[in-house]
Design an enzyme around this catalytic site. Structure first.
Site, PDB file in Angstrom:
ATOM      1  N   CYS A  66       0.849  -1.190   0.000  1.00  9.36           N
ATOM      2  CA  CYS A  66       0.000   0.000   0.000  1.00  9.36           C
ATOM      3  C   CYS A  66       0.883   1.238   0.000  1.00  9.36           C
ATOM      4  CB  CYS A  66      -0.891  -0.008   1.241  1.00  9.36           C
ATOM      5  SG  CYS A  66      -2.072   1.353   1.298  1.00  9.36           S
ATOM      6  N   HIS A 121       3.786   8.060   7.214  1.00 12.34           N
ATOM      7  CA  HIS A 121       3.076   7.815   5.954  1.00 12.34           C
ATOM      8  C   HIS A 121       1.801   8.644   5.860  1.00 12.34           C
ATOM      9  CE1 HIS A 121       0.210   5.548   8.280  1.00 12.34           C
ATOM     10  NE2 HIS A 121      -0.333   4.930   7.260  1.00 12.34           N
TER      11      HIS A 121
END
Length: 399
Positions: free
Chosen positions: A77, A328
């Site tokens: 991801c 992130h």
């Protein structure tokens, strides 16, 4: 800011780049640091929060072993972003048709391309051989989802749901960007769950010695270690390809809605749930970044906020203590269930003012108030990255 806290109650230290750490997340970090194969220390990014087994926002260097649950089930991801040659003033006043065009081009949620893959046949063939080798040795993967042998290809170039998104953004110079967040879809989820379970089985009675059964690991040289490395590598390639193909479909759709444009910056395409072989503190190790991106010196990355907040294009500073990593995103403050209980659709409408997006109960768990303040997160990692561009979304597509 430098490291804010160092926890020394386990085998190796935990070095944390924030004071805002949930007690459960702290317990998970200490559990990871107790494992016998952790190299040097564990680093926790400013967006750190509770995950399954391993903490989201953790950077975990290991020697001779990998924890499949730390890599997670959305293997690979990550983010993709490109800058267009358009300025804000060239966008239409009504952005709803733009959002509709993106949603028509890229299936979201559980939807996928029907009848045939939505990407070139050559792209499917390039991935197909690697998957065949994996399921040839582990046919049980195919039993975990109906029609997985065709669905994985039909999901290439699709968004998924949860916190995945596609956005049209403006930067500080009023330049237009396209940014998206997605991963390895159903096939990555299956591969992740399969090897998490296999790691537990392989550990047998030794599983009871772990502080959390979700930290079951595969040791280098053991029967299934190389198979997992091959499978996770394939899923990471799939996720990268998925983002690339989505971006292609989005740009084609925008080409029918906006004035003619070109790309003025090469696409940034980075993972934030993955494992890689790297060298840190004079050792070659497996680095698992669970909700963290690589921020090596000079490397570009993407740190998104929530669907109503700013996002950032950053350049890494190569900070050794973070294993050349940074956050992130903003990181969740409330679980999805707690967010739905805390907020109402009218709160979502207020918190996404000025953004063309869904504002219904179906995406209430993604409300900006469920996330940490992205500006605080960025302030805590000034030693890790420098900001290159600040983006604010004007269109947001969610699954």
């Amino acid at each position: 800011m430098p490291i804010k806290r160092i926890i020394t109650k386990a085998k190796v230290p935990v070095k944390i780049y924030t004071d805002d750490v949930d007690p459960q997340a702290m317990t998970q970090l200490v559990n990871i640091a107790q494992l016998p194969f952790i190299h040097s220390h564990v680093a926790a990014m400013p967006d750190v929060h509770v995950g399954i087994g391993a903490t989201v926002g953790a950077v975990i260097p290991t020697k001779g072993a990998i924890i499949p649950a730390a890599v997670g089930v959305d293997i690979g991801c990550g983010m993709n972003a490109v800058r267009l040659s358009l300025k804000a003033g060239q966008l239409p006043d009504n952005l709803k048709p733009v959002r509709a065009a993106i949603e028509a081009a890229v299936p979201v949620g559980f939807a996928m391309h029907t009848d045939k893959p939505g990407v070139p046949a050559s792209t499917v063939r390039a991935l197909d051989g690697g998957l065949d080798r994996i399921v040839g040795k582990h046919p049980g993967i195919l039993k975990m989802q109906k029609h997985v042998e065709r669905i994985w290809a039909q999901q290439l170039g699709t968004l998924g749901g949860g916190n995945h998104f596609i956005e049209l953004c403006l930067d500080e110079n009023q330049d237009v960007w396209v940014m998206l967040h997605s991963g390895s879809r159903g096939i990555g989820n299956i591969i992740g769950r399969y090897f998490i379970d296999l790691a537990r089985k392989d550990m047998g009675k030794h599983l009871a010695n772990l502080p959390d059964r979700d930290l079951a690991y595969l040791q280098e040289g053991a029967e299934h270690f190389d198979d997992y490395v091959a499978a996770v590598s394939w899923a990471q390639d799939y996720a990268m390809t998925n983002r690339r193909e989505m971006m292609r479909l989005i740009l084609e759709a925008l080409g029918r809605q906006l004035p003619p444009f070109t790309l003025t910056r090469e696409a940034i395409n980075c993972h934030h749930n993955y494992v890689a072989v790297e060298r840190h503190f004079e050792e070659t190790v497996f680095v698992t970044r669970k909700g963290a991106i690589r921020a090596g010196e000079g490397e570009l990355g993407i740190i998104p906020g929530s669907m109503g907040a700013k996002s950032y294009i950053v350049r890494g500073k190569g900070e050794p203590q973070s294993f050349c990593s940074c956050s992130h995103g903003a990181g969740r403050r409330l679980s999805r269930g707690k967010a739905k209980k805390t907020f109402a659709p009218q709160d979502l409408i207020a918190q996404t003012a000025g953004v063309e997006c869904r504002k219904d109960a179906g995406v209430l768990d993604e409300i900006p108030g469920a996330y940490k303040d992205i500006d605080e997160v960025m302030a805590h990692q000034a030693d890790l990255v420098e900001v290159v561009h600040t983006l604010k979304q004007v269109v947001c597509v969610k699954g």
